[in-house]
Design an enzyme around this catalytic site. Sequence first.
Site, PDB file in Angstrom:
ATOM      1  N   ARG A 125      -6.791   9.460  -6.108  1.00  0.00           N
ATOM      2  CA  ARG A 125      -7.312   8.079  -6.121  1.00  0.00           C
ATOM      3  C   ARG A 125      -9.006   8.197  -5.979  1.00  0.00           C
ATOM      4  O   ARG A 125      -9.515   7.451  -6.552  1.00  0.00           O
ATOM      5  CB  ARG A 125      -7.246   7.424  -4.503  1.00  0.00           C
ATOM      6  CG  ARG A 125      -7.463   6.142  -4.565  1.00  0.00           C
ATOM      7  CD  ARG A 125      -7.332   5.628  -2.978  1.00  0.00           C
ATOM      8  NE  ARG A 125      -6.069   5.796  -2.324  1.00  0.00           N
ATOM      9  CZ  ARG A 125      -5.064   5.079  -2.587  1.00  0.00           C
ATOM     10  NH1 ARG A 125      -4.899   4.191  -3.482  1.00  0.00           N
ATOM     11  NH2 ARG A 125      -3.904   5.355  -1.830  1.00  0.00           N
ATOM     12  N   TYR A 126      -9.317   9.306  -5.493  1.00  0.00           N
ATOM     13  CA  TYR A 126     -10.837   9.524  -5.577  1.00  0.00           C
ATOM     14  C   TYR A 126     -11.257  10.453  -6.599  1.00  0.00           C
ATOM     15  O   TYR A 126     -10.390  11.281  -7.036  1.00  0.00           O
ATOM     16  CB  TYR A 126     -11.179   9.935  -4.264  1.00  0.00           C
ATOM     17  CG  TYR A 126     -11.081   9.341  -3.116  1.00  0.00           C
ATOM     18  CD1 TYR A 126     -11.612   7.939  -2.909  1.00  0.00           C
ATOM     19  CD2 TYR A 126      -9.890   9.492  -2.003  1.00  0.00           C
ATOM     20  CE1 TYR A 126     -11.214   7.264  -1.692  1.00  0.00           C
ATOM     21  CE2 TYR A 126      -9.473   8.569  -0.942  1.00  0.00           C
ATOM     22  CZ  TYR A 126     -10.204   7.480  -0.743  1.00  0.00           C
ATOM     23  OH  TYR A 126     -10.162   6.837   0.177  1.00  0.00           O
ATOM     24  N   ARG A 129     -10.861  14.752  -5.446  1.00  0.00           N
ATOM     25  CA  ARG A 129     -10.046  15.166  -4.310  1.00  0.00           C
ATOM     26  C   ARG A 129      -8.667  14.297  -4.505  1.00  0.00           C
ATOM     27  O   ARG A 129      -8.635  13.173  -4.913  1.00  0.00           O
ATOM     28  CB  ARG A 129     -10.477  15.007  -2.965  1.00  0.00           C
ATOM     29  CG  ARG A 129     -10.692  13.725  -2.509  1.00  0.00           C
ATOM     30  CD  ARG A 129     -11.836  13.710  -1.492  1.00  0.00           C
ATOM     31  NE  ARG A 129     -12.045  12.590  -0.817  1.00  0.00           N
ATOM     32  CZ  ARG A 129     -12.722  11.575  -1.152  1.00  0.00           C
ATOM     33  NH1 ARG A 129     -13.431  11.768  -2.508  1.00  0.00           N
ATOM     34  NH2 ARG A 129     -13.046  10.484  -0.640  1.00  0.00           N
ATOM     35  N   CYS A 138       9.263  15.737   8.592  1.00  0.00           N
ATOM     36  CA  CYS A 138       8.437  16.075   9.689  1.00  0.00           C
ATOM     37  C   CYS A 138       8.912  16.633  10.969  1.00  0.00           C
ATOM     38  O   CYS A 138      10.242  16.458  10.981  1.00  0.00           O
ATOM     39  CB  CYS A 138       7.523  14.688  10.127  1.00  0.00           C
ATOM     40  SG  CYS A 138       6.351  14.126   8.801  1.00  0.00           S
ATOM     41  N   CYS A 142       6.974   9.443  13.399  1.00  0.00           N
ATOM     42  CA  CYS A 142       6.226   8.164  14.017  1.00  0.00           C
ATOM     43  C   CYS A 142       6.640   6.953  13.361  1.00  0.00           C
ATOM     44  O   CYS A 142       6.746   6.822  12.350  1.00  0.00           O
ATOM     45  CB  CYS A 142       4.570   8.320  13.476  1.00  0.00           C
ATOM     46  SG  CYS A 142       3.899   9.905  13.809  1.00  0.00           S
ATOM     47  N   CYS A 145       4.759   5.173  10.586  1.00  0.00           N
ATOM     48  CA  CYS A 145       4.372   5.818   9.421  1.00  0.00           C
ATOM     49  C   CYS A 145       4.303   5.113   8.069  1.00  0.00           C
ATOM     50  O   CYS A 145       4.871   4.276   7.563  1.00  0.00           O
ATOM     51  CB  CYS A 145       5.851   7.051   9.286  1.00  0.00           C
ATOM     52  SG  CYS A 145       5.322   8.024   7.578  1.00  0.00           S
ATOM     53  N   ARG A 147       4.154   6.363   5.180  1.00  0.00           N
ATOM     54  CA  ARG A 147       4.835   6.632   4.032  1.00  0.00           C
ATOM     55  C   ARG A 147       6.324   6.703   4.354  1.00  0.00           C
ATOM     56  O   ARG A 147       6.986   7.176   3.720  1.00  0.00           O
ATOM     57  CB  ARG A 147       4.511   8.040   3.731  1.00  0.00           C
ATOM     58  CG  ARG A 147       3.935   8.265   2.287  1.00  0.00           C
ATOM     59  CD  ARG A 147       3.226   9.677   2.148  1.00  0.00           C
ATOM     60  NE  ARG A 147       1.646   9.405   2.213  1.00  0.00           N
ATOM     61  CZ  ARG A 147       0.819  10.004   2.834  1.00  0.00           C
ATOM     62  NH1 ARG A 147       0.910  11.159   3.521  1.00  0.00           N
ATOM     63  NH2 ARG A 147      -0.400   9.811   2.742  1.00  0.00           N
ATOM     64  N   ASP A 306      -1.901   0.797   9.119  1.00  0.00           N
ATOM     65  CA  ASP A 306      -1.526   0.221   7.716  1.00  0.00           C
ATOM     66  C   ASP A 306      -0.591  -1.003   7.938  1.00  0.00           C
ATOM     67  O   ASP A 306       0.238  -0.966   8.776  1.00  0.00           O
ATOM     68  CB  ASP A 306      -0.911   1.326   6.764  1.00  0.00           C
ATOM     69  CG  ASP A 306      -2.029   2.272   6.326  1.00  0.00           C
ATOM     70  OD1 ASP A 306      -3.228   1.948   6.311  1.00  0.00           O
ATOM     71  OD2 ASP A 306      -1.669   3.240   6.176  1.00  0.00           O
ATOM     72  N   ASP A 343      -7.550   1.627   5.590  1.00  0.00           N
ATOM     73  CA  ASP A 343      -7.165   2.113   4.077  1.00  0.00           C
ATOM     74  C   ASP A 343      -6.908   0.854   3.459  1.00  0.00           C
ATOM     75  O   ASP A 343      -5.837   0.332   3.860  1.00  0.00           O
ATOM     76  CB  ASP A 343      -5.964   3.092   4.142  1.00  0.00           C
ATOM     77  CG  ASP A 343      -5.936   4.196   3.171  1.00  0.00           C
ATOM     78  OD1 ASP A 343      -6.399   3.770   2.162  1.00  0.00           O
ATOM     79  OD2 ASP A 343      -5.587   5.162   3.558  1.00  0.00           O
ATOM     80  N   LYS A 350      -9.970   4.534   1.573  1.00  0.00           N
ATOM     81  CA  LYS A 350     -10.586   4.257   3.048  1.00  0.00           C
ATOM     82  C   LYS A 350     -11.838   3.619   3.133  1.00  0.00           C
ATOM     83  O   LYS A 350     -12.807   3.947   2.319  1.00  0.00           O
ATOM     84  CB  LYS A 350     -10.612   5.706   3.714  1.00  0.00           C
ATOM     85  CG  LYS A 350      -9.498   6.261   3.805  1.00  0.00           C
ATOM     86  CD  LYS A 350      -9.618   7.628   4.372  1.00  0.00           C
ATOM     87  CE  LYS A 350      -8.203   8.466   4.405  1.00  0.00           C
ATOM     88  NZ  LYS A 350      -7.552   8.691   3.106  1.00  0.00           N
TER      89      LYS A 350
END
Length: 397
Positions: A125-126, A129, A138, A142, A145, A147, A306, A343, A350
Amino acid sequence: MKNSRTHQDSEFNSAGIGYWKNEEPIEETWSDYKWQLKNRITNLNTLEKHLNLTSDERNGVLLSGDKLALSITPYFLNLIDTDDHNCPIRKQVIPSIEEITTSPEEMTDPCEEDSHMPVPGLVHRYPDRVLFLVTDRCASYCRYCTRSRVVSGAGDQEFETNYEAAFEYLKNNTSIRDVLLSGGDPLLFSDSKLEAILKRLRSIDHIEFIRIGTRIPIFLPQRITSELCSMLKKYHPLWMSVHSNHPREITTEVAEALGRLADAGIPLGNQSVLLKGVNDDIPTMRALVHKLLQCRVRPYYLYQCDLISGSAHLRTSASKGIEIIEGLRGHTTGYAIPQFVIDAPGGGGKVPINPEYVIERDETKLVIRNYEGKSFIYPEPKIPVMSPLEPSAMMHE
Ligand SMILES: *Cc1c(COP(=O)(O)O)cnc(C)c1O
């Protein structure tokens, strides 16, 4: 055997050994991360052996399982206050029936990661990076999440990462100097599998900076072995972003794990997600960031939650986040203050969101206020500075 735990947020307490209602002695196995992983709580039956669920939680476990799996390490389950249905630890990992309701503004891929993947698993996206999603698993999940469309393997969308194509892309794109390993949780890999990835990345000259985004130091501090740390330190400069939301997550076990990472020379940052009823107040966040500093962890980002589907019950207003930052800035150590970000929905990346400290501004001065609300004038230099937006300045471009 119920562990006696004090809930004073500023103290480092152990999560204790053994479940509340477990009769068998498990002290030898408790500190073994493989045992912790093998004995994760993944179904209603096991969960109800250890915890009295409300009907909303019970239905949440039964009905949300096809979106995001239930998984909690015994260690982390032990941090839940059995008597408190509003326990901030509980809300993060125990599903609620509210998860099955999708609000109109919610999305399955709120940050549009899938459409920013030049190759499967690599979000670019950037300019300089990339985010490299190396796994979809995981230690615990969470409930908010971002994702969850791919993470845990329970949903319809299949996780896909093409390692060879990703390494090829990284090798060919010399503008990429920063690779962030995430997922899922990269520290779920064995030392050797993780090392193979780090080795490949280090063989690419233009990659200067490697980061690992992980919640394992919080969900499974036992995984942070001295062997893992010795392996990681061979790949410096290697940074790590951990994820904690509430001061009670920073136990003595976590503090020791973070200490081992810091001793291996790994600069540590923390990312928190602003969650309703978990950490959306100043005293809680203050206690968290202070504990993090004691563990040599620099609070990095505080995320506005999000717009992930089924997260409405955990989201709070962005003004809460601003209020928290305002309650920290000036009142405590500058290092303790994370950057509050949203985000941007739709894939904008972000965006920093800050309290307003500039009351008034013109060519001659700024009127600013400090943390106590007192105002001050800063005069601008007398020499006129050409604005880059003026047409005459643009002509020189
Ligand atoms: C968060 C993120 C990064 C890293 O951003 P920093 O501000 O450098 O921490 C990189 N790529 C993607 C897609 C991200 O979401």
